[in-house]
Design a protein around this motif. Structure first.
Motif, PDB file in Angstrom:
ATOM      1  N   ASP A  22       0.875  -1.165   0.000  1.00 31.80           N
ATOM      2  CA  ASP A  22       0.000   0.000   0.000  1.00 31.80           C
ATOM      3  C   ASP A  22       0.918   1.221   0.000  1.00 31.80           C
ATOM      4  O   ASP A  22       1.413   1.658   1.051  1.00 31.80           O
ATOM      5  CB  ASP A  22      -0.902   0.015   1.237  1.00 31.80           C
ATOM      6  CG  ASP A  22      -1.929  -1.111   1.238  1.00 31.80           C
ATOM      7  OD1 ASP A  22      -1.969  -1.889   0.277  1.00 31.80           O
ATOM      8  OD2 ASP A  22      -2.680  -1.214   2.237  1.00 31.80           O
ATOM      9  N   CYS A  27      -2.400   4.444  -0.583  1.00 29.77           N
ATOM     10  CA  CYS A  27      -3.139   4.818   0.630  1.00 29.77           C
ATOM     11  C   CYS A  27      -3.026   6.325   0.797  1.00 29.77           C
ATOM     12  O   CYS A  27      -1.920   6.853   0.981  1.00 29.77           O
ATOM     13  CB  CYS A  27      -2.569   4.091   1.845  1.00 29.77           C
ATOM     14  SG  CYS A  27      -3.492   4.394   3.376  1.00 29.77           S
ATOM     15  N   GLU A  29     -10.518   0.104  -0.053  1.00 30.45           N
ATOM     16  CA  GLU A  29     -10.140  -0.453   1.243  1.00 30.45           C
ATOM     17  C   GLU A  29     -10.080   0.668   2.268  1.00 30.45           C
ATOM     18  O   GLU A  29      -9.751   1.811   1.934  1.00 30.45           O
ATOM     19  CB  GLU A  29      -8.782  -1.157   1.156  1.00 30.45           C
ATOM     20  CG  GLU A  29      -8.743  -2.297   0.155  1.00 30.45           C
ATOM     21  CD  GLU A  29      -7.455  -3.120   0.241  1.00 30.45           C
ATOM     22  OE1 GLU A  29      -6.581  -2.783   1.076  1.00 30.45           O
ATOM     23  OE2 GLU A  29      -7.327  -4.080  -0.534  1.00 30.45           O
ATOM     24  N   ARG A  47     -16.225  -3.553   1.341  1.00 24.69           N
ATOM     25  CA  ARG A  47     -14.849  -3.100   1.204  1.00 24.69           C
ATOM     26  C   ARG A  47     -13.928  -3.823   2.180  1.00 24.69           C
ATOM     27  O   ARG A  47     -14.349  -4.267   3.247  1.00 24.69           O
ATOM     28  CB  ARG A  47     -14.736  -1.587   1.452  1.00 24.69           C
ATOM     29  CG  ARG A  47     -15.573  -0.716   0.539  1.00 24.69           C
ATOM     30  CD  ARG A  47     -15.330  -1.017  -0.945  1.00 24.69           C
ATOM     31  NE  ARG A  47     -15.772   0.053  -1.806  1.00 24.69           N
ATOM     32  CZ  ARG A  47     -16.967   0.151  -2.378  1.00 24.69           C
ATOM     33  NH1 ARG A  47     -17.864  -0.795  -2.177  1.00 24.69           N
ATOM     34  NH2 ARG A  47     -17.278   1.167  -3.145  1.00 24.69           N
ATOM     35  N   ARG A  92       0.756  -7.778   4.080  1.00 26.34           N
ATOM     36  CA  ARG A  92       0.569  -6.500   3.397  1.00 26.34           C
ATOM     37  C   ARG A  92       1.527  -5.501   4.038  1.00 26.34           C
ATOM     38  O   ARG A  92       1.853  -5.624   5.220  1.00 26.34           O
ATOM     39  CB  ARG A  92      -0.874  -6.033   3.543  1.00 26.34           C
ATOM     40  CG  ARG A  92      -1.239  -4.779   2.761  1.00 26.34           C
ATOM     41  CD  ARG A  92      -1.435  -5.025   1.283  1.00 26.34           C
ATOM     42  NE  ARG A  92      -2.639  -5.795   0.992  1.00 26.34           N
ATOM     43  CZ  ARG A  92      -3.860  -5.278   0.876  1.00 26.34           C
ATOM     44  NH1 ARG A  92      -4.062  -3.987   1.048  1.00 26.34           N
ATOM     45  NH2 ARG A  92      -4.895  -6.057   0.573  1.00 26.34           N
ATOM     46  N   VAL A 125      -4.589   0.490 -10.269  1.00 27.43           N
ATOM     47  CA  VAL A 125      -4.245   0.873  -8.896  1.00 27.43           C
ATOM     48  C   VAL A 125      -5.510   1.200  -8.109  1.00 27.43           C
ATOM     49  O   VAL A 125      -6.331   2.017  -8.538  1.00 27.43           O
ATOM     50  CB  VAL A 125      -3.296   2.083  -8.890  1.00 27.43           C
ATOM     51  CG1 VAL A 125      -2.986   2.503  -7.452  1.00 27.43           C
ATOM     52  CG2 VAL A 125      -2.011   1.764  -9.640  1.00 27.43           C
ATOM     53  N   GLN A 126      -5.660   0.565  -6.954  1.00 27.33           N
ATOM     54  CA  GLN A 126      -6.820   0.797  -6.094  1.00 27.33           C
ATOM     55  C   GLN A 126      -6.496   1.821  -5.018  1.00 27.33           C
ATOM     56  O   GLN A 126      -5.332   2.006  -4.642  1.00 27.33           O
ATOM     57  CB  GLN A 126      -7.275  -0.508  -5.442  1.00 27.33           C
ATOM     58  CG  GLN A 126      -7.847  -1.527  -6.410  1.00 27.33           C
ATOM     59  CD  GLN A 126      -8.418  -2.723  -5.682  1.00 27.33           C
ATOM     60  OE1 GLN A 126      -7.880  -3.187  -4.674  1.00 27.33           O
ATOM     61  NE2 GLN A 126      -9.524  -3.246  -6.185  1.00 27.33           N
ATOM     62  N   VAL A 127      -7.539   2.454  -4.492  1.00 27.43           N
ATOM     63  CA  VAL A 127      -7.364   3.473  -3.461  1.00 27.43           C
ATOM     64  C   VAL A 127      -7.726   2.923  -2.091  1.00 27.43           C
ATOM     65  O   VAL A 127      -8.805   2.369  -1.886  1.00 27.43           O
ATOM     66  CB  VAL A 127      -8.225   4.717  -3.770  1.00 27.43           C
ATOM     67  CG1 VAL A 127      -8.203   5.697  -2.594  1.00 27.43           C
ATOM     68  CG2 VAL A 127      -7.728   5.408  -5.032  1.00 27.43           C
ATOM     69  N   VAL A 128      -6.803   3.099  -1.157  1.00 32.59           N
ATOM     70  CA  VAL A 128      -7.017   2.801   0.261  1.00 32.59           C
ATOM     71  C   VAL A 128      -7.073   4.136   0.989  1.00 32.59           C
ATOM     72  O   VAL A 128      -6.337   5.063   0.651  1.00 32.59           O
ATOM     73  CB  VAL A 128      -5.843   1.969   0.834  1.00 32.59           C
ATOM     74  CG1 VAL A 128      -6.101   1.602   2.292  1.00 32.59           C
ATOM     75  CG2 VAL A 128      -5.597   0.731  -0.008  1.00 32.59           C
ATOM     76  N   ARG A 156      -1.841  -0.726  -4.890  1.00 34.58           N
ATOM     77  CA  ARG A 156      -2.720   0.195  -4.167  1.00 34.58           C
ATOM     78  C   ARG A 156      -1.954   1.431  -3.712  1.00 34.58           C
ATOM     79  O   ARG A 156      -0.737   1.374  -3.498  1.00 34.58           O
ATOM     80  CB  ARG A 156      -3.309  -0.492  -2.915  1.00 34.58           C
ATOM     81  CG  ARG A 156      -4.405  -1.503  -3.179  1.00 34.58           C
ATOM     82  CD  ARG A 156      -4.613  -2.404  -1.977  1.00 34.58           C
ATOM     83  NE  ARG A 156      -3.395  -3.153  -1.716  1.00 34.58           N
ATOM     84  CZ  ARG A 156      -3.086  -4.297  -2.341  1.00 34.58           C
ATOM     85  NH1 ARG A 156      -3.922  -4.810  -3.216  1.00 34.58           N
ATOM     86  NH2 ARG A 156      -1.958  -4.921  -2.072  1.00 34.58           N
TER      87      ARG A 156
END
Length: 245
Positions: A16, A45, A95, A127, A210, A63-66, A43
């Motif tokens: 992250d 964060c 997340e 989520r 992680r 790319v995902q957002v935390v 990801r």
């Protein structure tokens, strides 16, 4: 010990890449996000107020957002944390990393800890939910109790630290204790003060699944240098191959 060797690819899939500095500007956010795409992390964060703005630089990217909830102190009311979580979901966070109320943990109020995590769990719907314990400020018994409460409340991960507490960040001891407590039923996010490839590998071996890291590029550069040195040593000894990672 983790059954799978930690390669750079596996690290990137479980990193992250983090930017939670107060006062981050739009230009700084864009630079950070474009660098994240270049690095190949899975990801990022970021602070909750930056989620919507991040959509542009991350468009057509995997790319995902935390984001964070109750950050960094965790002393917000459960209802406020739940409202933060709901807003983050609406804004597009994949997340959520929520900070547990440390006072409840230190008091051994496990029903209270479970209740506030449950409130965020309900607001976060499907989520991924991680619970930040701030392990450097807790006893082993408190870490164990908080992990059990997080599991009972339906969290997906327990996380060592915010990275903002003077007590410190991730430690091998805390990660190993958390991993032993949840027994593979929850993920373990190591975060706070992780600056070297050696630290990443050590925490992975202890049970981390992680990593919350801001110096991701430097970690990868060190990782590559170590792999090259191992390869050169192998060639010099006539082995014909390097160890790699």
């Amino acid at each position: 010990m983790s059954p799978t060797a930690l390669t750079t690819g596996l690290f990137l899939a479980n990193a992250d890449h983090t930017l939670l500095a107060p006062g981050t500007t739009s230009a700084e956010l864009e630079t950070f996000l474009l660098a994240a795409r270049e690095l190949g992390v899975a990801r990022v964060c970021i602070s909750p107020t930056l989620i919507v703005e991040a959509a542009g630089p991350l468009r057509s990217s995997p790319v995902q957002v935390v984001t964070v909830v109750g950050f960094p102190s965790g002393v917000h009311a459960a209802e406020v944390k739940a409202a933060e979580a709901a807003q983050a979901v609406s804004d597009g966070a994949a997340e959520l990393d929520m900070v547990v109320n440390r006072g409840l943990v230190r008091a051994g109020d496990w029903a209270g800890v479970e209740a506030e995590i449950s409130a965020v769990r309900e607001a976060a719907t499907d989520r991924v939910l991680k619970v930040i314990l701030e392990t450097a400020a807790l006893s082993d018994a408190e870490i164990i109790g908080a992990c059990r409460a997080a599991e009972a409340a339906g969290a997906d991960f327990v996380k060592t630290s915010t990275g903002f507490d003077p007590a410190g960040g991730a430690s091998v001891h805390a990660v190993r204790l958390m991993a032993d407590t949840v027994g593979g039923r929850l993920g373990i996010k190591a975060s706070g003060g992780i600056r070297t490839a050696a630290a990443v590998r050590e925490l992975w071996t202890a049970g981390a699944t992680r990593f919350g890291v801001s110096g991701t590029a430097a970690i990868l550069a060190e990782w590559d240098d170590t792999a090259r040195a191992a390869s050169n040593t192998g060639s010099g000894s006539g082995s014909g191959s390097g160890s790699g990672y």
